[in-house]
Write an enzyme that holds these catalytic residues in place. Structure first.
Site, PDB file in Angstrom:
ATOM      1  NE  ARG A 120      33.654 -66.252 -12.454  1.00  0.00           N
ATOM      2  CZ  ARG A 120      33.225 -66.104 -13.703  1.00  0.00           C
ATOM      3  NH1 ARG A 120      32.123 -66.733 -14.091  1.00  0.00           N
ATOM      4  NH2 ARG A 120      33.881 -65.347 -14.551  1.00  0.00           N
ATOM      5  CG  HIS A 138      34.796 -60.255 -16.433  1.00  0.00           C
ATOM      6  ND1 HIS A 138      35.414 -60.498 -17.633  1.00  0.00           N
ATOM      7  CD2 HIS A 138      33.743 -61.098 -16.391  1.00  0.00           C
ATOM      8  CE1 HIS A 138      34.782 -61.458 -18.279  1.00  0.00           C
ATOM      9  NE2 HIS A 138      33.747 -61.838 -17.542  1.00  0.00           N
ATOM     10  NE  ARG A 186      30.357 -63.406 -13.877  1.00  0.00           N
ATOM     11  CZ  ARG A 186      29.600 -64.302 -13.226  1.00  0.00           C
ATOM     12  NH1 ARG A 186      28.923 -63.932 -12.155  1.00  0.00           N
ATOM     13  NH2 ARG A 186      29.540 -65.556 -13.639  1.00  0.00           N
ATOM     14  NE  ARG A 219      26.948 -59.508 -10.478  1.00  0.00           N
ATOM     15  CZ  ARG A 219      28.243 -59.248 -10.593  1.00  0.00           C
ATOM     16  NH1 ARG A 219      28.650 -58.015 -10.860  1.00  0.00           N
ATOM     17  NH2 ARG A 219      29.129 -60.207 -10.424  1.00  0.00           N
TER      18      ARG A 219
END
Length: 389
Positions: free
Chosen positions: A182, A284, A287, A339
Site C-alpha cells: 500500500r 477488500h 486494498r 469507505r
C-alpha cells in the site's frame, strides 16, 4: 422537514462530497490510510467503473406507492439490505471510533460487522450498538482473519467472547494472510497496528494476554510495539490454508459462518461444499491486490453458481442508492458499506456516520420508487442493461 426550516445537513448529501469532507478535517496520514489501496489503485478504480457499466431500466405505472426495503438474511429480518462493512482502526478516523459507527447502526437497525483490527473491544462495541437500538439488541457479526490451528486457544477465547456479547455470525476474510503493498501507507511510514490502534481484540483477550506474559515476562501495555507485532503474528502467520480447516471452526462455533473475499464461481462452489452459510463477494475494497476486476463483475456469476444453497452478499465499491440497486439486481441479498461510512465518521464522528447511512437508505428508497420497484427483493438482472460504452 429540516430543509423547510432552513436547517442545513451536517454534511453534504452528495456522495461524491463525503471523501472531500473527511479529507478537510482528518490528519493526512489517517485519511490516506482510509482512502488508499493496493499498488497503483487500479482495483479501487475498477470497483467504481464496474457499477458504471450497468444501467437501470425504469418501469412505469407499477403501483409501487408502498415500498419495502426489508430482507431476510440467514433467517433474520433486516430493515434494509445494508450493513456496515468490517473496517479496522476507527479511532484514527475520529475519537468516536467503532462505538460511534455502532451507535449509528443501532439507531437505524443496520447490522454491524466488527473488524478483528478494531480499536475497541467487542464487548464495548456491542454495548454501544444496543444503546441506540429500538429492539435493545442489534444484529452484529464478528470478522476474523482466517484462524490458524496453531493458536486454537486464542481463537476459542475470541469465539466465547463474541457469543457472550451477542455476535451471531462469523465473517472469515479469505484474501489477507499478510499485509499488502500500500504505497500511501509506505510513503507515510505509517501502520496504525504498530501504534496499538488495532489491537483491542487481542490486548483485551485473556488468553492472548496470558501467552504474551508467559513468552515475554511482562504485560502487553509495557511494550505496545512488541504486543502489536505478536498480535500481527497471531493473525497473519503467513501460512497457507485449505477448505477443510473450516471444519474445526464449525465445531467451535454454533452460529453462522460466512466467507469474505470470493471473486470466482469455482471458489464459491468450494465454499458451499465446505459448508459455509454465506458468501461475500468482495475484493477488500481494492486494498489487498491490484490489477483486478471490479468486485461487481464477479457478483452475478457467483450468485448463479451458488443459487439458494448459501446467502450471497456483496462488498467493494458501494457509494449510492443506485449502486445498491444494481448489486441486488445482480444477485446480492444485501450489501456492505465501508469507505462512505468511514468518511462520514472522519468528517463528523458518529453524527457523520449516521448522516451517510441515512442518505444511502433514502437514496435507495427513492431510486426504487422512481424506477418502479415495490420491494428490494423484486430486483432481478432483467432490470439492468450493460452499457455499450
Amino acid at each position: 422537514m429540516n430543509g423547510v426550516r432552513g436547517v442545513l445537513p451536517v454534511l453534504t448529501t452528495d456522495p461524491n462530497g463525503w471523501e472531500a469532507a473527511a479529507r478537510a478535517v482528518m490528519e493526512p496520514r489517517d485519511f490516506d490510510y482510509a482512502k488508499g489501496g493496493a499498488g497503483a489503485g487500479e482495483t479501487i478504480r475498477k470497483n467504481r467503473e464496474a457499477f458504471q457499466k450497468w444501467n437501470i431500466i425504469p418501469r412505469m405505472v407499477r403501483g409501487n406507492t408502498e415500498r419495502s426495503l426489508k430482507v431476510t438474511i440467514l433467517g433474520q429480518e433486516w430493515p434494509s439490505p445494508v450493513a456496515i462493512a468490517p473496517v479496522g482502526v476507527n479511532s484514527i478516523f475520529h475519537s468516536d471510533g467503532e462505538s460511534g459507527v455502532a451507535r449509528a447502526a443501532g439507531a437505524l437497525g443496520i447490522p454491524y460487522v466488527l473488524s478483528t483490527f478494531a480499536s475497541e473491544d467487542p464487548e464495548t462495541v456491542a454495548a454501544a450498538q444496543d444503546s441506540t437500538s429500538s429492539t435493545g439488541s442489534g444484529v452484529r457479526w464478528l470478522q476474523l482473519y482466517w484462524p490458524q490451528l496453531v493458536d486454537q486457544d486464542i481463537t476459542r477465547s475470541i469465539l466465547r467472547r463474541a457469543k457472550a456479547a451477542g455476535y451471531t455470525a462469523l465473517v472469515i476474510t479469505l484474501d489477507i494472510f499478510s499485509m499488502s503493498w500500500r504505497p500511501l501507507d509506505l510513503d507515510n511510514a505509517y501502520l496504525p497496528l504498530y501504534k496499538g490502534a488495532s489491537t483491542a481484540l487481542g490486548f483485551t483477550d485473556p488468553v492472548f494476554r496470558r501467552k504474551f506474559r508467559e513468552k515475554f515476562g511482562h504485560e502487553v501495555e509495557q511494550d505496545v510495539l512488541k504486543g502489536a507485532l505478536e498480535w500481527e503474528n497471531t493473525i497473519f502467520p503467513d501460512m497457507a490454508h485449505s477448505w477443510h480447516e473450516l471444519e474445526w471452526l464449525k465445531q467451535e462455533w454454533d452460529g453462522k459462518i460466512l466467507v469474505k473475499g470470493i471473486q470466482h464461481a469455482t471458489d464459491a462452489e468450494l465454499a458451499v461444499q465446505a459448508g459455509v452459510d454465506g458468501i461475500i463477494v468482495s475484493n477488500h475494497g481494492g486494498r489487498q491486490y491490484d490489477g483486478a476486476q471490479g468486485s461487481l463483475e464477479a457478483l452475478h456469476e457467483v450468485a448463479l453458481a451458488v443459487g439458494d444453497r448459501a446467502e450471497v452478499l456483496f462488498d467493494s465499491g458501494i457509494r449510492t442508492g443506485a449502486d445498491i440497486t444494481k448489486a441486488l439486481a445482480l444477485g446480492a441479498k444485501a450489501v456492505f458499506v465501508g469507505r462512505p461510512v468511514v468518511y462520514g465518521l472522519g468528517a463528523r464522528g458518529e453524527e457523520g456516520a449516521l448522516h451517510v447511512l441515512r442518505c444511502l437508505l433514502a437514496d435507495l428508497e427513492i431510486n426504487l420508487a422512481i424506477t418502479g420497484v415495490r420491494n428490494v427483493t423484486d430486483l432481478v438482472p432483467d432490470m439492468l442493461r450493460r452499457s455499450s460504452l
